[in-house]
Design a protein around this motif. Structure first.
Motif, short mmCIF file in Angstrom:
data_model
loop_
_atom_site.label_atom_id
_atom_site.label_comp_id
_atom_site.label_asym_id
_atom_site.label_seq_id
_atom_site.Cartn_x
_atom_site.Cartn_y
_atom_site.Cartn_z
N GLN A 16 0.82 -1.22 0.00
CA GLN A 16 0.00 0.00 0.00
C GLN A 16 0.85 1.27 0.00
OE1 GLN A 16 -3.37 -0.06 -0.25
NE2 GLN A 16 -3.09 -2.27 -0.49
N ARG A 17 1.91 1.28 0.82
CA ARG A 17 2.71 2.51 0.96
C ARG A 17 3.44 2.86 -0.33
NH1 ARG A 17 5.58 0.78 6.52
NH2 ARG A 17 5.05 -1.25 5.67
N LEU A 18 3.56 1.87 -1.21
CA LEU A 18 4.28 2.11 -2.47
C LEU A 18 3.34 2.73 -3.51
CD1 LEU A 18 7.24 1.45 -3.11
CD2 LEU A 18 6.44 -0.54 -4.36
N GLU A 81 -2.78 -9.82 7.70
CA GLU A 81 -1.65 -9.11 8.30
C GLU A 81 -0.39 -9.94 8.16
OE1 GLU A 81 -4.08 -5.99 9.17
OE2 GLU A 81 -1.89 -6.06 9.41
N ARG A 82 0.76 -9.30 8.28
CA ARG A 82 2.03 -10.03 8.14
C ARG A 82 2.10 -11.19 9.13
NH1 ARG A 82 6.94 -10.26 10.29
NH2 ARG A 82 8.72 -10.64 8.90
N GLN A 83 1.66 -10.95 10.39
CA GLN A 83 1.75 -12.04 11.37
C GLN A 83 0.83 -13.19 11.01
OE1 GLN A 83 0.20 -9.14 14.47
NE2 GLN A 83 -0.35 -11.07 15.46
N HIS A 107 12.02 -14.26 6.61
CA HIS A 107 12.61 -13.15 5.85
C HIS A 107 11.54 -12.44 5.03
CE1 HIS A 107 15.65 -10.79 3.96
NE2 HIS A 107 15.57 -11.36 2.78
N ASP A 108 11.62 -11.13 4.99
CA ASP A 108 10.70 -10.34 4.17
C ASP A 108 11.09 -10.47 2.71
OD1 ASP A 108 10.77 -7.50 6.48
OD2 ASP A 108 9.43 -9.24 6.42
N ALA A 109 10.13 -10.77 1.85
CA ALA A 109 10.41 -10.73 0.41
C ALA A 109 10.90 -9.34 0.02
CB ALA A 109 9.15 -11.07 -0.37
N ALA A 110 10.44 -8.33 0.76
CA ALA A 110 10.76 -6.93 0.44
C ALA A 110 12.17 -6.52 0.86
CB ALA A 110 9.74 -6.01 1.12
N ARG A 111 12.96 -7.49 1.34
CA ARG A 111 14.37 -7.20 1.68
C ARG A 111 15.27 -8.06 0.78
NH1 ARG A 111 15.01 -4.28 6.57
NH2 ARG A 111 13.07 -4.21 7.79
N PRO A 112 15.42 -7.66 -0.49
CA PRO A 112 16.16 -8.49 -1.46
C PRO A 112 17.68 -8.40 -1.35
CG PRO A 112 15.42 -6.48 -2.51
CD PRO A 112 14.84 -6.45 -1.12
N GLN A 163 17.33 -0.79 14.70
CA GLN A 163 16.27 -1.02 13.71
C GLN A 163 16.27 -2.50 13.34
OE1 GLN A 163 17.50 2.53 11.03
NE2 GLN A 163 15.52 1.88 10.29
N ALA A 164 15.11 -3.14 13.56
CA ALA A 164 15.01 -4.57 13.24
C ALA A 164 14.98 -4.78 11.73
CB ALA A 164 13.75 -5.16 13.86
N MET A 165 15.64 -5.85 11.30
CA MET A 165 15.60 -6.26 9.89
C MET A 165 15.11 -7.72 9.86
SD MET A 165 19.34 -5.07 8.63
CE MET A 165 20.01 -3.45 8.85
N THR A 166 15.29 -8.33 8.70
CA THR A 166 15.13 -9.78 8.59
C THR A 166 16.30 -10.28 7.74
OG1 THR A 166 13.85 -9.79 6.51
CG2 THR A 166 12.61 -9.57 8.59
N PRO A 167 16.64 -11.57 7.81
CA PRO A 167 15.96 -12.66 8.52
C PRO A 167 16.02 -12.53 10.03
CG PRO A 167 17.48 -13.54 6.85
CD PRO A 167 17.77 -12.09 6.99
N GLN A 168 14.99 -13.16 10.64
CA GLN A 168 14.95 -13.39 12.07
C GLN A 168 14.89 -14.91 12.25
OE1 GLN A 168 12.14 -10.86 14.14
NE2 GLN A 168 12.67 -9.07 12.90
N LEU A 169 15.65 -15.42 13.20
CA LEU A 169 15.83 -16.87 13.33
C LEU A 169 15.34 -17.34 14.71
CD1 LEU A 169 16.90 -19.68 12.60
CD2 LEU A 169 19.23 -18.84 13.02
N VAL A 185 1.69 -7.87 16.55
CA VAL A 185 3.15 -7.70 16.53
C VAL A 185 3.56 -7.32 15.12
CG1 VAL A 185 3.60 -9.31 18.44
CG2 VAL A 185 3.59 -10.15 16.07
N THR A 186 4.70 -6.64 15.00
CA THR A 186 5.17 -6.27 13.66
C THR A 186 6.41 -7.04 13.26
OG1 THR A 186 6.37 -4.40 14.61
CG2 THR A 186 4.16 -3.95 13.74
N ASP A 187 6.95 -7.83 14.17
CA ASP A 187 8.01 -8.76 13.76
C ASP A 187 8.00 -9.96 14.69
OD1 ASP A 187 11.20 -7.42 15.07
OD2 ASP A 187 9.31 -7.87 16.09
N GLU A 188 8.75 -10.99 14.32
CA GLU A 188 8.74 -12.27 15.06
C GLU A 188 9.41 -12.09 16.40
OE1 GLU A 188 9.54 -12.14 11.47
OE2 GLU A 188 7.37 -12.20 11.77
N ILE A 209 17.79 -2.93 3.40
CA ILE A 209 16.58 -2.16 3.70
C ILE A 209 15.34 -2.88 3.13
CG2 ILE A 209 17.83 0.04 3.70
CD1 ILE A 209 16.40 0.66 0.99
N LYS A 210 14.21 -2.45 3.64
CA LYS A 210 12.94 -3.02 3.17
C LYS A 210 12.38 -2.09 2.09
CE LYS A 210 9.62 -2.95 6.17
NZ LYS A 210 8.53 -2.08 5.61
N TYR A 211 12.04 -2.65 0.98
CA TYR A 211 11.45 -1.89 -0.13
C TYR A 211 10.05 -1.46 0.29
CZ TYR A 211 9.90 -1.00 -5.00
OH TYR A 211 9.43 -0.47 -6.18
#
Ligand SMILES: Nc1ccn([C@@H]2O[C@H](COP(=O)(O)OP(=O)(O)OP(=O)(O)O)[C@@H](O)[C@H]2O)c(=O)n1
Ligand SMILES: C[C@](O)(CO)[C@H](O)COP(=O)(O)O
Length: 233
Positions: A16-18, A81-83, A107-112, A163-169, A185-188, A209-211
Motif C-alpha cells: 500500500q505505501r508504495l 496481516e504479516r503475522q 525473511h521479508d520478500a521486500a528485503r532483497p 532497527q530490526a531487519m530480517t531474517p529473524q531466526l 506484533v510487527t516482527d517475530e 533495507i525493506k522496499y
C-alpha cells in the motif's frame, strides 16, 4: 533426527505505501523480481531443508514470476496481516515435515539485498539459542517524535535503539506458540519477547533495507551491486 533449518519468505503483502499497481515483491531490481533475490538469499544457505514462500491467496503473478523452482521450494497462501502470513507459513512448514525444535529463518520478500554473509553470521550466532535472534542495525541518527501538527514533540534517547531487519531466526515450535497469542506484533522478535524471550541482536548491513517507498529501489540497486562485487568469485 538432527535439528534442521528452514526458510519462510513473507511475500503476501499488497504494498500500500508504495502506491503501485503491481505488488512490490514483483517489481524488478537488477533485471529480476524482488522476490527472486530474497528467495535466492535463503536458498543459498547451506543445508537449508526447504523454503516456504507465503504469497497472497489471490496472487495472480506468482506462477508467472521467474523464480527458482525446485523441490526445496514450496508456497502457501498468507493472511490479512504479516503475522497471519507468518502463522500460515509456519503451519505449512510443519505439514512439510518441519519439527518443533527446528530453526526457521523468517525473511521479508521486500528485503532483497540481504548479504549472504549476514545470514551466515545470524545462524552462527543464534542457531542453538532458544531465544533466537535477528539481524538489526543500531540507530544512526537522532530521532524525533512528531506531534499532530508535524512539529517536534520530543527527542527520544537513541541509546540502545536498533532497527530490526530480517531474517529473524527462531525455534519453529516456540515461534508458533508466540504467534498463537492474540497480540498485534510487527516482527517475530516482538512475538517471542511476549513469551519472555530476549532475542540476540546481530548487527547487519544497513543496506539490507525493506522496499517500502518508491525511492528505496535506488538504494537497493546499489546494495545488490555492492553484494555482487563482494561475492567470492
Ligand atoms: N499480510 C501480509 C503483509 C505483509 N507481508 C510481507 O511482509 C513483508 C514486509 O511487509 P511490508 O513491507 O509492510 O509489505 P506490505 O504489507 O506489502 O507493504 P504495505 O505495508 O506498504 O502495504 C513484505 O515482504 C510483505 O510481502 C505478508 O507476507 N503478508
Ligand atoms: C519485520 C520487519 O521488516 C522488521 O523491521 C518490519 O517489522 C515489517 O514491518 P511492516 O510494517 O510489515 O513492513
Amino acid at each position: 533426527m538432527a535439528k534442521r533449518l528452514w526458510g519462510l519468505i513473507a511475500a503476501a503483502g499488497s504494498g500500500q505505501r508504495l502506491r503501485a499497481g503491481t505488488p512490490k515483491q514483483y517489481h524488478h531490481l537488477a533485471g529480476r523480481p524482488i522476490l527472486a533475490w530474497s528467495l535466492d538469499a535463503l536458498c543459498q544457505v547451506p543445508d537449508i531443508a526447504g523454503v516456504m514462500i507465503v504469497r497472497a491467496a489471490d496472487d495472480a503473478l506468482f506462477d508467472r514470476a521467474s523464480l527458482r523452482r525446485d523441490d526445496r521450494v514450496r508456497d502457501c497462501p498468507g493472511g490479512a496481516e504479516r503475522q497471519d502470513s507468518i502463522r500460515a507459513g509456519l503451519a505449512a512448514l510443519r505439514d512439510w515435515g518441519a519439527a518443533e525444535g527446528d530453526g526457521v529463518l523468517v525473511h521479508d520478500a521486500a528485503r532483497p539485498a540481504v548479504p549472504a554473509t549476514d545470514i551466515t553470521r545470524l545462524i552462527e550466532a543464534v542457531a542453538d539459542d532458544p531465544d533466537g535472534g535477528l539481524l538489526a542495525a543500531p540507530v544512526r541518527d537522532t530521532l524525533k517524535r512528531a506531534d499532530a501538527a508535524g512539529r517536534v514533540a520530543d527527542t527520544p534517547s537513541r541509546e540502545g535503539l536498533w532497527q530490526a531487519m530480517t531474517p529473524q531466526l527462531f525455534p519453529l515450535g516456540r515461534l508458533q506458540t508466540a504467534l498463537a497469542r492474540d497480540t498485534r506484533v510487527t516482527d517475530e522478535s516482538q512475538a517471542m519477547e511476549g513469551l519472555g524471550a530476549r532475542p540476540r541482536l546481530v548487527a547487519g548491513d544497513p543496506g539490507n533495507i525493506k522496499y517500502t517507498y518508491p525511492e528505496d529501489i535506488h538504494w537497493l540497486a546499489n546494495a545488490i551491486e555492492r553484494n555482487r562485487r563482494r561475492a567470492p568469485e
